[in-house]
Design an enzyme around this catalytic site. Structure first.
Site, short mmCIF file in Angstrom:
data_model
loop_
_atom_site.label_atom_id
_atom_site.label_comp_id
_atom_site.label_asym_id
_atom_site.label_seq_id
_atom_site.Cartn_x
_atom_site.Cartn_y
_atom_site.Cartn_z
N ARG A 105 -5.13 4.85 -10.28
CA ARG A 105 -6.32 4.38 -9.56
C ARG A 105 -7.51 5.24 -9.98
O ARG A 105 -7.38 6.43 -10.19
CB ARG A 105 -6.15 4.53 -8.05
N TYR A 254 -4.26 -1.73 -14.83
CA TYR A 254 -3.16 -1.01 -14.19
C TYR A 254 -3.19 -1.07 -12.66
O TYR A 254 -4.23 -0.87 -12.03
CB TYR A 254 -3.19 0.47 -14.60
N LYS A 263 -4.32 -2.70 -2.90
CA LYS A 263 -5.25 -1.85 -2.16
C LYS A 263 -6.60 -2.53 -1.93
O LYS A 263 -7.20 -2.39 -0.87
CB LYS A 263 -5.46 -0.53 -2.90
N HIS A 283 -2.47 1.64 5.65
CA HIS A 283 -1.65 2.14 4.55
C HIS A 283 -0.35 2.70 5.16
O HIS A 283 -0.15 3.91 5.23
CB HIS A 283 -2.44 3.22 3.81
N SER A 305 0.00 8.33 -0.85
CA SER A 305 0.89 7.92 -1.94
C SER A 305 1.74 9.11 -2.40
O SER A 305 1.27 10.25 -2.44
CB SER A 305 0.08 7.39 -3.12
N CYS A 307 4.23 10.55 -0.98
CA CYS A 307 4.63 11.48 0.09
C CYS A 307 5.87 10.97 0.83
O CYS A 307 6.14 11.41 1.96
CB CYS A 307 3.49 11.70 1.06
N ASP A 330 4.56 0.07 2.19
CA ASP A 330 3.23 0.55 1.79
C ASP A 330 2.09 0.10 2.70
O ASP A 330 1.17 0.88 2.94
CB ASP A 330 2.94 0.10 0.36
N ARG A 424 5.65 3.43 -12.42
CA ARG A 424 5.98 2.55 -11.29
C ARG A 424 7.09 1.56 -11.60
O ARG A 424 7.32 1.20 -12.74
CB ARG A 424 4.73 1.75 -10.89
#
Length: 640
Positions: A105, A254, A263, A283, A305, A307, A330, A424
Site C-alpha cells: 500500500r 498490487y 480497503k 478493519h 495488518s 498483527c 479483515d 500474499r
C-alpha cells in the site's frame, strides 16, 4: 465525450467461446466489446463505462460475468503475458511476481477529496505533520486524473467488474463497479468479492453503486519497465471522493491499491457511507466461539495488518470443548437491527492474507485453506511446483530448490528473505475448513464483544477491559503498534494506529470518534477489550505463547460478557483477577505477575504521550468525552 453503441455482432473470442459483441464509438476510435454485452448494463453503469472508455481509450472492452469459463480465459491470458505461472503441485493455484517497485500500500500517495480539508483530516498543531490521512482538493483531484488517465489503457482491455461487498441482496451489502485494465485484478476480485452477472441483476432493482476506476498506468516516458507487470510507480495515486462514492486508482497493480473493493471501498468509502447511514465499517476480523456447553458468541477484533488477525480468525483452540469458526479475517460491517442488536457481515468473499509467518505450526487452518484456487503474489517458488515463504522451513523436503520472489535462486545463507515480507495469498473464504455456517447470513451475526490490539513489546498487559463504552472508544483511539510490512514504513517503530484504521479513515478522525460514541444511543453496544499477544520479557522473549493458547483469553472474554465477576479494577481498566485466567494444561511457564504488571513509569509516559498525540494530531476535533477519559486515566495512574 459522447459515445454511441453500434449494433451487436458475433465474434470468435477463442476456440470454443462465442460472445455477443457491441462497440463504443468515441470521437477518436471505435472500441469493440469483446466479451459481454453493453445492453446488460443499467443506464448509470453504462454511462460510467462509456465515459471512461472515451477517457482511457482501451483497445477493447470486456464485461465480466464471473463465470468459470471466463476465469479460465483470463488465467490463460495472464499466463501468456507472463504475469502468473501455474503451480502444478496444487489445484488451480498460480504465482504472480510484481514489479519490485509495486509491493505494498502507498499511504503517502493515498488521498481523500472533500470541499473542505477539515472534512477529511483533523487540523494538526502548527508545525506538526498530520498522520491521520491525506487531503486533496477537488481541483487537484481533477488535475491528477487529467494528467494520468487520458489514453492510459491504449493497447489493453478495459474490464468492467460488477461486484458486491457482502452477500448479494443483503440489506447490509453494497455494490461497486470497478473499471480496470488488469486481468490480474479481475481474477483477484473474483476471489475477494461476489462478482459478475448476479450483481448486474441486483443493480436492476436499485441502481446505486460505488464507482471505481483503476489503471496500472502508462509511464509518462512510455517505457514499461516490466512487461509482465506494467505499473507507473513514479505517478501512482489512489483517490477517493466520498461525496460521489468514487474511487480512482492509478499506477499500481498490487493489493489494496488495485483491488478497490478492499480497503478503498470497504473501509475508506465504506466508513463515510456508514457515518451517513448510522453503522460501522471497520478493519476487524469476525469469529464465532462456542463453549463446551454449546453456547455460541460472536466477537470482532481490530488489529493493524500483520498483527495476527488471520491467525485469530482461524484459531485452533487449545482448550478442550471449545470451537472457533471464522466469519471474516479483515473487515466487518456492523449495523444495529430492529431489536437494537449489533450485527456484522464480512463484506469480502476471500482472504488476502500475509503469507510469511503462516505455517502448520502457527495457523494450520490457513494452511488447509490456501492450496487450492489461490493466487499467490510475491512468495518464493519451489522446484517441485509449489510455494515457499518464511515459516514453511519444516515443510520443504530435502533437495528442493527455492527461487525467491524476485526470480533468483535462493538459500538461507543469503540473509535475504525468500518471500517479500508483504507477500500474499488470495484465496476463497468458503474453502476455510472452519468457515462459520452463518458467514453469509444476510442478517449478519450478533456481536457480543470487540477487541482492540497491536504489537506492544512492553508495558501493556495481555488483556484488559474498558470500564465503559466511552472508555472503550478512548482505548481504540489511543491504540499503538509496531509498524508492519503492509505499508511503506521501515523498521519496527511503535506507531499510533487508532482503531487499526489510521491508513483507512474516510473522514475526519475526530468525527469518527464522535460517530463511535453515538453508537451507544443507537442500540446495545458490546463490551470492549484490549489484547496484546506480543509483550516481551526483559530478555526480549515473548511472554505469552499466543496462537491456539489465545483461546484462554477468549474464554475469559466469554465469562465477562456472561456477567462473571472475574476481574479486578486497575488504573487502565479491568484485568483478570488472580487465578481467573485459565492456565490449566498450558505446557510453558507464564510469569503472570510480570505479564499483567503495569509499571507506573511506563504508563505515566504512555498517558502523557497519548495526550501529546491527541493535542498535536486532533486538537479541537477531539471529542470532549475522549479527552475526559484521558484525564481519568492520568488520575488513576497518578494514584497507583
Amino acid at each position: 465525450m459522447p459515445v454511441e453503441v453500434i449494433a451487436p455482432q458475433q465474434i470468435d473470442l477463442n476456440a470454443n467461446n462465442l460472445v455477443k459483441v457491441s462497440k463504443i464509438a468515441t470521437a477518436s476510435a471505435v472500441i469493440p466489446v469483446v466479451y459481454g454485452n453493453l445492453n446488460q448494463l443499467t443506464p448509470k453503469v453504462r454511462a460510467f463505462v462509456e465515459e471512461h472508455a472515451a477517457l482511457c481509450q482501451p483497445d477493447n472492452i470486456h464485461i465480466c460475468d464471473g463465470s468459470e469459463g471466463e476465469s479460465k480465459i483470463l488465467l490463460q491470458k495472464l499466463v501468456e503475458s507472463g504475469t502468473i505461472v501455474n503451480l502444478p503441485k496444487y489445484e488451480n493455484c498460480w504465482l504472480a511476481r510484481t514489479n519490485p517497485a509495486d509491493v505494498a500500500r502507498v499511504e503517502s500517495k493515498t488521498f481523500i477529496c472533500t470541499d473542505r480539508k477539515e472534512e477529511t483530516i483533523p487540523t494538526p498543531k502548527d508545525g506538526v505533520k498530520g498522520t491521520l490521512g491525506n487531503w486533496i482538493s477537488p481541483s487537484d483531484f481533477a488535475k491528477a486524473v487529467a494528467d494520468r488517465f487520458p489514453g492510459c489503457m491504449k493497447g489493453r482491455t478495459l474490464y468492467v467488474v460488477p461486484f458486491s461487498m457482502g452477500p448479494v441482496g443483503s440489506p447490509l451489502s453494497k455494490i461497486g463497479i470497478e473499471i480496470t485494465d488488469s486481468a490480474y485484478v479481475v481474477a483477484s476480485m473474483r476471489i475477494m468479492t461476489r462478482m459478475g452477472a448476479p450483481v448486474l441483476e441486483e443493480l436492476k432493482k436499485k441502481e446505486e453503486f460505488v464507482r471505481a476506476l483503476h489503471s496500472v498506468g502508462t509511464p509518462a516516458s512510455g517505457i514499461i519497465q516490466q512487461a509482465s507487470w506494467p505499473c507507473d510507480p513514479e505517478r501512482t495515486i489512489i483517490l477517493h471522493k466520498p461525496a460521489e462514492n468514487l474511487i480512482v486508482s492509478y499506477g499500481s497493480g498490487y493489493g489494496g491499491n488495485s483491488l478497490l473493493g478492499k480497503k478503498c471501498f470497504a473501509l475508506r468509502i465504506g466508513s463515510t457511507i456508514a457515518k451517513r447511514e448510522g453503522w460501522l465499517a471497520e478493519h476487524m476480523l469476525i469469529l464465532g466461539i462456542t463453549d463446551p456447553k454449546g453456547v455460541k458468541k460472536y466477537i470482532t477484533a481490530a488489529f493493524p495488518s500483520a498483527c495476527g488477525k488471520t491467525n485469530l480468525a482461524m484459531l485452533n483452540p487449545s482448550l478442550p470443548g471449545y470451537k472457533v469458526e471464522c466469519v471474516g479475517d479483515d473487515i466487518a460491517w456492523m449495523k444495529f437491527d430492529a431489536n437494537g442488536i449489533l450485527r456484522a457481515i464480512n463484506p469480502e468473499n476471500g482472504f488476502f492474507g500475509v503469507a510469511p509467518g503462516t505455517s502448520t505450526e502457527t495457523n494450520p487452518i490457513a494452511m488447509a485453506t490456501v492450496f487450492k484456487n489461490t493466487i499467490f503474489t510475491n512468495v518464493a517458488s519451489t522446484s517441485d511446483g509449489g510455494v515457499f515463504w518464511e515459516g514453511m522451513e519444516s515443510e520443504i523436503e530435502e533437495g528442493i530448490e527455492i527461487t525467491d520472489w524476485l526470480g533468483n535462486k535462493w538459500d538461507k545463507s543469503s540473509g535475504k528473505p525468500a518471500a517479500h515480507p508483504n507477500s500474499r495469498f488470495c484465496t476463497p473464504a468458503d474453502q476455510c475448513p472452519i468457515i462459520d455456517p452463518a458467514w453469509e447470513d444476510q442478517k449478519g451475526v450478533p456481536i457480543s464483544a470487540i477487541l482492540f490490539g497491536g504489537r506492544r513489546p512492553e508495558g501493556v498487559p495481555l488483556i484488559y477491559e474498558a470500564n465503559s463504552w466511552a472508555h472503550g472508544v478512548f482505548v481504540g483511539a489511543a491504540m499503538k503498534s509496531e509498524s508492519t510490512a503492509a505499508a511503506e514504513h521501515k523498521g519496527k517503530v511503535i506507531m499510533h494506529d487508532p482503531f487499526a484504521m489510521r491508513p483507512f479513515f474516510g473522514y475526519n478522525f475526530g468525527d469518527y470518534c464522535k460517530h463511535w460514541l453515538s453508537m451507544e444511543k443507537r442500540g446495545q453496544v458490546p463490551a470492549i477489550f484490549h489484547v496484546n499477544w506480543f509483550r516481551k520479557s526483559p530478555q526480549g522473549k515473548f511472554m505469552w505463547p499466543g496462537y491456539g493458547e489465545n483461546t484462554r483469553v477468549l474464554e475469559y472474554v466469554l465469562r465477562r460478557i456472561n456477567g462473571e465477576k472475574c476481574f479486578v479494577d486497575s488504573a487502565i481498566g479491568r484485568i483478570p483477577a488472580e487465578n481467573q485466567l485459565n492456565l490449566e494444561g498450558l505446557k510453558c511457564n507464564i510469569d503472570m505477575e510480570e505479564l499483567f504488571s503495569l509499571p507506573k513509569e511506563f504508563w505515566t509516559k504512555e498517558a502523557e504521550e497519548i495526550g501529546q498525540y491527541f493535542d498535536s494530531q486532533i486538537g479541537a476535533d477531539l471529542p470532549a468525552e475522549v479527552a475526559l477519559e484521558l484525564e481519568k486515566l492520568k488520575a488513576r495512574i497518578a494514584a497507583m
